[in-house]
Motif scaffolding. Structure first.
Motif, mmCIF file in Angstrom:
data_model
loop_
_atom_site.group_PDB
_atom_site.id
_atom_site.type_symbol
_atom_site.label_atom_id
_atom_site.label_comp_id
_atom_site.label_asym_id
_atom_site.label_seq_id
_atom_site.Cartn_x
_atom_site.Cartn_y
_atom_site.Cartn_z
ATOM 1 N N GLY A 194 3.102 10.788 10.880
ATOM 2 C CA GLY A 194 3.461 11.121 9.501
ATOM 3 C C GLY A 194 4.522 10.231 8.901
ATOM 4 O O GLY A 194 4.916 10.403 7.742
ATOM 5 N N ALA A 195 5.013 9.247 9.679
ATOM 6 C CA ALA A 195 6.048 8.343 9.155
ATOM 7 C C ALA A 195 5.415 7.352 8.179
ATOM 8 O O ALA A 195 4.255 6.981 8.329
ATOM 9 C CB ALA A 195 6.700 7.583 10.301
ATOM 10 N N ASN A 196 6.187 6.922 7.199
ATOM 11 C CA ASN A 196 5.688 5.922 6.256
ATOM 12 C C ASN A 196 6.046 4.521 6.731
ATOM 13 O O ASN A 196 7.013 4.326 7.469
ATOM 14 C CB ASN A 196 6.270 6.166 4.859
ATOM 15 C CG ASN A 196 5.524 5.384 3.777
ATOM 16 O OD1 ASN A 196 4.340 5.064 3.957
ATOM 17 N ND2 ASN A 196 6.192 5.080 2.685
ATOM 18 N N ASP A 197 5.240 3.529 6.320
ATOM 19 C CA ASP A 197 5.527 2.135 6.651
ATOM 20 C C ASP A 197 5.315 1.272 5.415
ATOM 21 O O ASP A 197 4.365 1.476 4.663
ATOM 22 C CB ASP A 197 4.598 1.661 7.776
ATOM 23 C CG ASP A 197 4.914 0.227 8.183
ATOM 24 O OD1 ASP A 197 6.088 -0.057 8.452
ATOM 25 O OD2 ASP A 197 3.986 -0.599 8.207
ATOM 26 N N GLU A 219 0.817 -1.213 0.000
ATOM 27 C CA GLU A 219 0.000 0.000 0.000
ATOM 28 C C GLU A 219 0.857 1.273 0.000
ATOM 29 O O GLU A 219 0.506 2.256 -0.642
ATOM 30 C CB GLU A 219 -0.872 -0.051 1.257
ATOM 31 C CG GLU A 219 -2.091 0.816 1.229
ATOM 32 C CD GLU A 219 -2.725 0.859 2.628
ATOM 33 O OE1 GLU A 219 -2.563 -0.126 3.390
ATOM 34 O OE2 GLU A 219 -3.356 1.892 2.939
ATOM 35 N N ARG A 220 1.971 1.259 0.758
ATOM 36 C CA ARG A 220 2.712 2.503 0.942
ATOM 37 C C ARG A 220 4.113 2.483 0.313
ATOM 38 O O ARG A 220 4.958 3.313 0.635
ATOM 39 C CB ARG A 220 2.801 2.851 2.428
ATOM 40 C CG ARG A 220 1.432 3.073 3.060
ATOM 41 C CD ARG A 220 1.517 3.697 4.420
ATOM 42 N NE ARG A 220 0.211 3.747 5.034
ATOM 43 C CZ ARG A 220 -0.295 2.797 5.825
ATOM 44 N NH1 ARG A 220 0.402 1.706 6.092
ATOM 45 N NH2 ARG A 220 -1.505 2.943 6.342
ATOM 46 N N ALA A 221 4.339 1.529 -0.604
ATOM 47 C CA ALA A 221 5.631 1.464 -1.293
ATOM 48 C C ALA A 221 5.805 2.659 -2.216
ATOM 49 O O ALA A 221 6.926 3.038 -2.562
ATOM 50 C CB ALA A 221 5.746 0.165 -2.079
ATOM 51 N N SER A 222 4.709 3.306 -2.623
ATOM 52 C CA SER A 222 4.791 4.448 -3.549
ATOM 53 C C SER A 222 4.817 5.777 -2.789
ATOM 54 O O SER A 222 4.662 6.837 -3.396
ATOM 55 C CB SER A 222 3.626 4.400 -4.530
ATOM 56 O OG SER A 222 2.411 4.342 -3.818
ATOM 57 N N TYR A 223 4.990 5.725 -1.464
ATOM 58 C CA TYR A 223 5.200 6.937 -0.661
ATOM 59 C C TYR A 223 6.669 6.957 -0.227
ATOM 60 O O TYR A 223 7.346 5.928 -0.246
ATOM 61 C CB TYR A 223 4.311 6.912 0.584
ATOM 62 C CG TYR A 223 2.835 7.106 0.306
ATOM 63 C CD1 TYR A 223 2.229 8.350 0.530
ATOM 64 C CD2 TYR A 223 2.062 6.050 -0.154
ATOM 65 C CE1 TYR A 223 0.876 8.530 0.285
ATOM 66 C CE2 TYR A 223 0.700 6.225 -0.405
ATOM 67 C CZ TYR A 223 0.107 7.471 -0.174
ATOM 68 O OH TYR A 223 -1.218 7.637 -0.410
ATOM 69 N N LEU A 224 7.138 8.123 0.212
ATOM 70 C CA LEU A 224 8.544 8.241 0.598
ATOM 71 C C LEU A 224 8.774 7.966 2.084
ATOM 72 O O LEU A 224 7.915 8.267 2.921
ATOM 73 C CB LEU A 224 9.071 9.644 0.266
ATOM 74 C CG LEU A 224 9.081 10.028 -1.213
ATOM 75 C CD1 LEU A 224 9.675 11.424 -1.385
ATOM 76 C CD2 LEU A 224 9.881 9.020 -2.036
ATOM 77 N N PHE A 268 11.819 5.158 -1.401
ATOM 78 C CA PHE A 268 10.461 4.613 -1.367
ATOM 79 C C PHE A 268 10.337 3.734 -0.129
ATOM 80 O O PHE A 268 11.272 3.023 0.243
ATOM 81 C CB PHE A 268 10.196 3.691 -2.569
ATOM 82 C CG PHE A 268 10.333 4.356 -3.905
ATOM 83 C CD1 PHE A 268 9.494 5.405 -4.266
ATOM 84 C CD2 PHE A 268 11.280 3.919 -4.820
ATOM 85 C CE1 PHE A 268 9.607 6.003 -5.516
ATOM 86 C CE2 PHE A 268 11.399 4.510 -6.074
ATOM 87 C CZ PHE A 268 10.567 5.564 -6.418
ATOM 88 N N GLY A 269 9.153 3.765 0.468
ATOM 89 C CA GLY A 269 8.870 2.771 1.510
ATOM 90 C C GLY A 269 9.091 3.267 2.915
ATOM 91 O O GLY A 269 8.949 4.458 3.217
ATOM 92 N N ALA A 270 9.470 2.339 3.782
ATOM 93 C CA ALA A 270 9.494 2.569 5.228
ATOM 94 C C ALA A 270 10.412 3.711 5.640
ATOM 95 O O ALA A 270 11.504 3.873 5.099
ATOM 96 C CB ALA A 270 9.922 1.298 5.945
#
Lengths: 410, 410
Positions: free
Chosen positions: A371-374, A309-314, A348-350
């Motif tokens: 606001g952290a990505n996972d 789901e969040r691989a396309s976020y930084l 990208f990703g975590a």
């Protein structure tokens, strides 16, 4: 050059300055089979330092390619429990990890991207606990490189294999400061310089960064409240220092997951799962990649962004001056450890929990809410150029020039 | 000699004639890192034959020696659960196993015997399920060799390393029949010859064997009722043929555990846990070694015999003519796979359940009650000489000469 003597010095640097191995601690070494000489040298040094046990895990990209080509997606997706345990057990028990990064950049060229992706995804899931413990500095780890023939020939195409290997050794020894009279002191000095930059950046408490260059990059990245810049040596949860990457030239923090907007253009190739992705352009909206192009490896990039789901976020923003020694070598290393330290980059990703106040002690939900990505992936890609400008808006609303023409402006 | 082409042929022989790999089956390869070329060739052949997955496990005796020297007995004795599972899981699921036997005979020379023994014992216990499934032919497996530099130099001391490796390749290719026009047919012919011997021995239903020679051997071995001679190709529980050893020249059965009496003198060195045991003499009483001497490796032999309760009893009796091709080469290979096929031998430790009627379906207790031995070890040692005589008393009480002056008398 007495290569055996250099190997010994290099192994000692990895054990002492890389993971800072303590008496009676377990050391895990992950290495391609081609690098067994160095793995043996590390094991010898580690036992000299009083290691309780050294576990060496050999991998073989030739066998792995055969498996990727021939095994079904179902088989590739099915990671056995023992495989997870063979990493997670030691990480949970507080081992150190030295990983030797020396892959053939073209190892999986031509293998269908969905097979590589299925395998990578299953592997990342199986090792999630291990990766989480690494990324939150619950264990001390280091990534370090030695040349292999195929990698060296990819970097230095026009010379013989032997010469290519020697040239790559020379570059590596240079950037890990092994030619210095006292490499350990040289690392201390280098770390002190990086820590100065951190202090400045952390004091400013930037709200956002704005990237521009002539290649078409025009990107705004907001930073979450309480973000922390890291870089150089880090400290394990119990206060012991270690160097997660050797070499390292970067300072880095986490972006606000849903607050990245604009366009960014890659400046170096990215090797993912044994495939090259090159000359790509990404458009972000509210943190997510909503559009992208790539002159090479488009399918691999697509699979990478679709991993979860969040691989396309930084998950990472990192600053490296264009004047950094690795960058100045003007060599494309086709290896993230080197290329990321030659160039400003994003990932990208975590996100790293250590990049936000008290992050190591937060649950995944708390981190997300800050606001952290996972994601199960964390993949760096390079965006630094000689004309990159970065300005920041600090806690007082002031506009500060951070990078000017590719280098530190502060 | 086109070594790549030979490697390919050899790999094909191992996959087809060794383990008889079936479509959609998992293949496990156990190999020293030095032999990665051959492991890769096997993996390629296996996938060509439709393998579901090939799992390669690399081992490294240099790392292992460092661990044996430096880790505590407690650490060495502590095999993690994941390690057992990484073998047992695949064996339970019906994989095939190709093990490459190519160890350095002096790998652990000088390491205290109790450390090697602690490790070996823990390893054998951890893999008991895997070994039991192999020894009862529930899975198809083969042991096969390729030269490594250190092993080749031990065998051919007086020539250069390159020449030693080439000479060892030549010997290996010869005895695995790879120089034959159709190696697979040559194996079929060879197996048919061995199967003839089995028929004779099984029809006689010997009650006991009596060994004598001029070296001092004077040993009587009773055989249990219902014992079965095996040799050459075997058959897996589901009827599929396989060759557990390549080369193989032996026919073998199980002794009656508590009915071995007299003295036997070794005729070749035994390599155990990376140490050489040589020129040893054993005295048996009611099946058990009650006295022994050894000119080299006494401590290693002592530890071996003390591994567990029944390690000092016999589990195998094997007949190999002195005229066998491996014996005729007059080379000491310092590797059981070759040396056992050059010489009549016995084994300390576990008996093969397949060597007694319906043994594969018996519980451990039933096997013990029939006279079979059980132990976590199974270690062959050589006793064949050019003047070895063996006579048997058959089911009708007749005395039959089986071996005369080292060779078949039948």
């Amino acid at each position: 050059m007495d290569i055996n003597n250099m190997l010994k010095k290099y192994a000692s640097l990895a054990v002492k300055k890389g993971v800072n191995l303590q008496k009676n601690q377990v050391l895990m070494i992950n290495t391609p089979i081609e690098c067994y000489d160095f793995a043996r040298a590390i094991a010898e040094e580690a036992y000299k330092e009083g290691a309780k046990e050294v576990i060496v895990r050999y991998s073989d990209q030739v066998i792995q390619r055969l498996t990727l080509e021939n095994a079904s997606i179902e088989t590739l997706s099915n990671m056995p429990e023992w495989f997870s345990e063979s990493y997670n057990k030691y990480a949970k028990e507080g081992c150190c990890v030295i990983s030797i990064s020396a892959s053939d950049p073209d190892a999986y060229k031509g293998v269908p991207a969905e097979k590589v992706s299925a395998y990578q995804q299953a592997r990342s899931k199986a090792l999630k606990e291990y990766y989480e413990l690494s990324m939150s500095n619950k264990i001390r780890w280091t990534v370090i490189s030695v040349p292999t023939e195929k990698w060296a020939k990819k970097v230095f195409k026009d010379v013989s294999t032997d010469e290519a290997v020697n040239k790559l050794w020379d570059q590596i020894f240079k950037v890990v400061r092994l030619y210095e009279e006292d490499p350990i002191k040289a690392w201390d000095k280098h770390n002190a310089k990086l820590h100065e930059k951190l202090k400045f950046l952390n004091d400013q408490k930037f709200k956002s960064l704005h990237y521009t260059n002539s290649k078409g990059t025009d990107l705004t990245i907001e930073l979450p409240e309480g973000h922390i810049w890291g870089g150089g040596s880090e400290y394990c949860y119990n206060g012991l220092e270690f160097n997660a990457n050797m070499p390292t030239e970067e300072v880095f923090t986490m972006p606000k997951r849903d607050a990245v907007n604009g366009t960014v253009v890659s400046s170096k190739p990215l090797i993912y799962g044994g495939n090259v992705i090159d000359k790509f352009k990404l458009t972000f909206k509210a943190g997510k990649v909503v559009d992208f192009t790539a002159e090479e490896g488009y399918d691999t990039l697509k699979k990478l962004l679709e991993t979860d789901e969040r691989a396309s976020y930084l998950g990472e923003v990192a600053l490296v001056p264009y004047a950094s020694p690795i960058s100045q070598s003007n060599i494309i290393f086709y290896n993230t450890l080197f290329d990321e330290n030659a160039s400003c980059h994003l990932a990208f990703g975590a996100a790293y929990p250590i990049n936000i106040e008290n992050g190591e002690n937060m649950t995944k939900e708390e981190l997300l809410s800050k606001g952290a990505n996972d994601s199960i992936i964390h993949e760096d890609f390079m965006i630094g150029t000689e004309d990159l400008n970065i300005t920041g808006i600090n806690k007082d609303g002031e506009k500060i020039q951070i990078f000017l023409d590719g280098n530190w402006a502060i």
